[in-house]
Design a protein around this motif. Structure first.
Motif, PDB file in Angstrom:
ATOM      1  N   GLU A  82       0.819  -1.209   0.000  1.00  0.00           N
ATOM      2  CA  GLU A  82       0.000   0.000   0.000  1.00  0.00           C
ATOM      3  C   GLU A  82       0.853   1.258   0.000  1.00  0.00           C
ATOM      4  OE1 GLU A  82      -3.670   0.938   0.420  1.00  0.00           O
ATOM      5  OE2 GLU A  82      -3.289  -0.646  -1.008  1.00  0.00           O
ATOM      6  N   PHE A  83       1.957   1.220   0.698  1.00  0.00           N
ATOM      7  CA  PHE A  83       2.806   2.401   0.806  1.00  0.00           C
ATOM      8  C   PHE A  83       3.880   2.444  -0.273  1.00  0.00           C
ATOM      9  CE2 PHE A  83       0.966   2.358   5.050  1.00  0.00           C
ATOM     10  CZ  PHE A  83       0.672   3.704   5.207  1.00  0.00           C
ATOM     11  N   GLY A  84       3.784   1.553  -1.244  1.00  0.00           N
ATOM     12  CA  GLY A  84       4.660   1.644  -2.411  1.00  0.00           C
ATOM     13  C   GLY A  84       5.908   0.803  -2.343  1.00  0.00           C
ATOM     14  N   PHE A  85       6.008  -0.088  -1.362  1.00  0.00           N
ATOM     15  CA  PHE A  85       7.191  -0.943  -1.236  1.00  0.00           C
ATOM     16  C   PHE A  85       6.897  -2.339  -1.763  1.00  0.00           C
ATOM     17  CE2 PHE A  85       7.537   2.263   2.119  1.00  0.00           C
ATOM     18  CZ  PHE A  85       8.789   2.784   1.849  1.00  0.00           C
ATOM     19  N   ARG A  86       6.477  -2.387  -3.028  1.00  0.00           N
ATOM     20  CA  ARG A  86       6.075  -3.682  -3.596  1.00  0.00           C
ATOM     21  C   ARG A  86       7.229  -4.661  -3.678  1.00  0.00           C
ATOM     22  NH1 ARG A  86       1.091  -3.045  -6.828  1.00  0.00           N
ATOM     23  NH2 ARG A  86       0.322  -0.986  -6.378  1.00  0.00           N
ATOM     24  N   SER A  87       8.385  -4.174  -4.135  1.00  0.00           N
ATOM     25  CA  SER A  87       9.524  -5.088  -4.267  1.00  0.00           C
ATOM     26  C   SER A  87       9.967  -5.590  -2.903  1.00  0.00           C
ATOM     27  CB  SER A  87      10.680  -4.390  -4.975  1.00  0.00           C
ATOM     28  OG  SER A  87      11.064  -3.220  -4.281  1.00  0.00           O
ATOM     29  N   GLU A  88       9.957  -4.689  -1.915  1.00  0.00           N
ATOM     30  CA  GLU A  88      10.343  -5.112  -0.568  1.00  0.00           C
ATOM     31  C   GLU A  88       9.372  -6.150  -0.026  1.00  0.00           C
ATOM     32  OE1 GLU A  88      10.407  -2.145  -1.686  1.00  0.00           O
ATOM     33  OE2 GLU A  88      12.219  -1.102  -1.057  1.00  0.00           O
ATOM     34  N   ALA A  89       8.089  -5.931  -0.281  1.00  0.00           N
ATOM     35  CA  ALA A  89       7.078  -6.873   0.191  1.00  0.00           C
ATOM     36  C   ALA A  89       7.292  -8.240  -0.429  1.00  0.00           C
ATOM     37  CB  ALA A  89       5.684  -6.349  -0.137  1.00  0.00           C
ATOM     38  N   LYS A  90       7.623  -8.239  -1.713  1.00  0.00           N
ATOM     39  CA  LYS A  90       7.852  -9.518  -2.379  1.00  0.00           C
ATOM     40  C   LYS A  90       9.091 -10.204  -1.833  1.00  0.00           C
ATOM     41  CE  LYS A  90       5.653  -9.595  -6.886  1.00  0.00           C
ATOM     42  NZ  LYS A  90       5.895  -9.719  -8.337  1.00  0.00           N
ATOM     43  N   GLN A  91      10.137  -9.421  -1.612  1.00  0.00           N
ATOM     44  CA  GLN A  91      11.386 -10.004  -1.123  1.00  0.00           C
ATOM     45  C   GLN A  91      11.213 -10.563   0.276  1.00  0.00           C
ATOM     46  OE1 GLN A  91      14.382  -6.985  -1.369  1.00  0.00           O
ATOM     47  NE2 GLN A  91      14.806  -7.352  -3.533  1.00  0.00           N
ATOM     48  N   GLN A  92      10.524  -9.811   1.109  1.00  0.00           N
ATOM     49  CA  GLN A  92      10.391 -10.246   2.493  1.00  0.00           C
ATOM     50  C   GLN A  92       9.450 -11.435   2.617  1.00  0.00           C
ATOM     51  OE1 GLN A  92       9.671  -7.354   5.722  1.00  0.00           O
ATOM     52  NE2 GLN A  92       7.939  -8.655   6.233  1.00  0.00           N
ATOM     53  N   GLY A  93       8.377 -11.417   1.851  1.00  0.00           N
ATOM     54  CA  GLY A  93       7.386 -12.458   2.005  1.00  0.00           C
ATOM     55  C   GLY A  93       6.582 -12.215   3.265  1.00  0.00           C
ATOM     56  N   LYS A  94       6.064 -13.264   3.846  1.00  0.00           N
ATOM     57  CA  LYS A  94       5.228 -13.101   5.032  1.00  0.00           C
ATOM     58  C   LYS A  94       6.077 -12.773   6.242  1.00  0.00           C
ATOM     59  CE  LYS A  94       1.939 -16.371   3.198  1.00  0.00           C
ATOM     60  NZ  LYS A  94       1.389 -17.728   3.306  1.00  0.00           N
ATOM     61  N   CYS A  95       5.512 -11.939   7.120  1.00  0.00           N
ATOM     62  CA  CYS A  95       6.272 -11.500   8.288  1.00  0.00           C
ATOM     63  C   CYS A  95       6.358 -12.608   9.326  1.00  0.00           C
ATOM     64  CB  CYS A  95       5.636 -10.260   8.891  1.00  0.00           C
ATOM     65  SG  CYS A  95       4.068 -10.549   9.727  1.00  0.00           S
ATOM     66  N   GLY A  96       5.307 -13.440   9.405  1.00  0.00           N
ATOM     67  CA  GLY A  96       5.311 -14.522  10.372  1.00  0.00           C
ATOM     68  C   GLY A  96       4.865 -14.113  11.760  1.00  0.00           C
ATOM     69  N   HIS A  97       4.456 -12.838  11.921  1.00  0.00           N
ATOM     70  CA  HIS A  97       4.103 -12.358  13.251  1.00  0.00           C
ATOM     71  C   HIS A  97       2.679 -11.831  13.363  1.00  0.00           C
ATOM     72  CE1 HIS A  97       8.223 -12.814  14.507  1.00  0.00           C
ATOM     73  NE2 HIS A  97       8.630 -12.127  13.471  1.00  0.00           N
TER      74      HIS A  97
END
Ligand SMILES: [Zn+2]
Length: 40
Positions: free
Chosen positions: A18-33
């Protein structure tokens, strides 16, 4: 913002996207928390 409630994916990943960090979101994957990750 209703997708935050009704979406199935990780909440953190959704917020990143939502805040524009699409690549970061993809790289990180699920937070697990967040509740979404913990339920799966
Ligand atoms: Zn998560």
């Amino acid at each position: 913002m209703h997708q935050y409630v009704h979406g199935r994916g990780c909440r953190w990943q959704f917020l990143l996207t939502e805040f524009g960090f699409r690549s970061e979101a993809k790289q990180q994957g699920k937070c697990g928390h967040c509740d979404r990750c913990l339920k799966q």
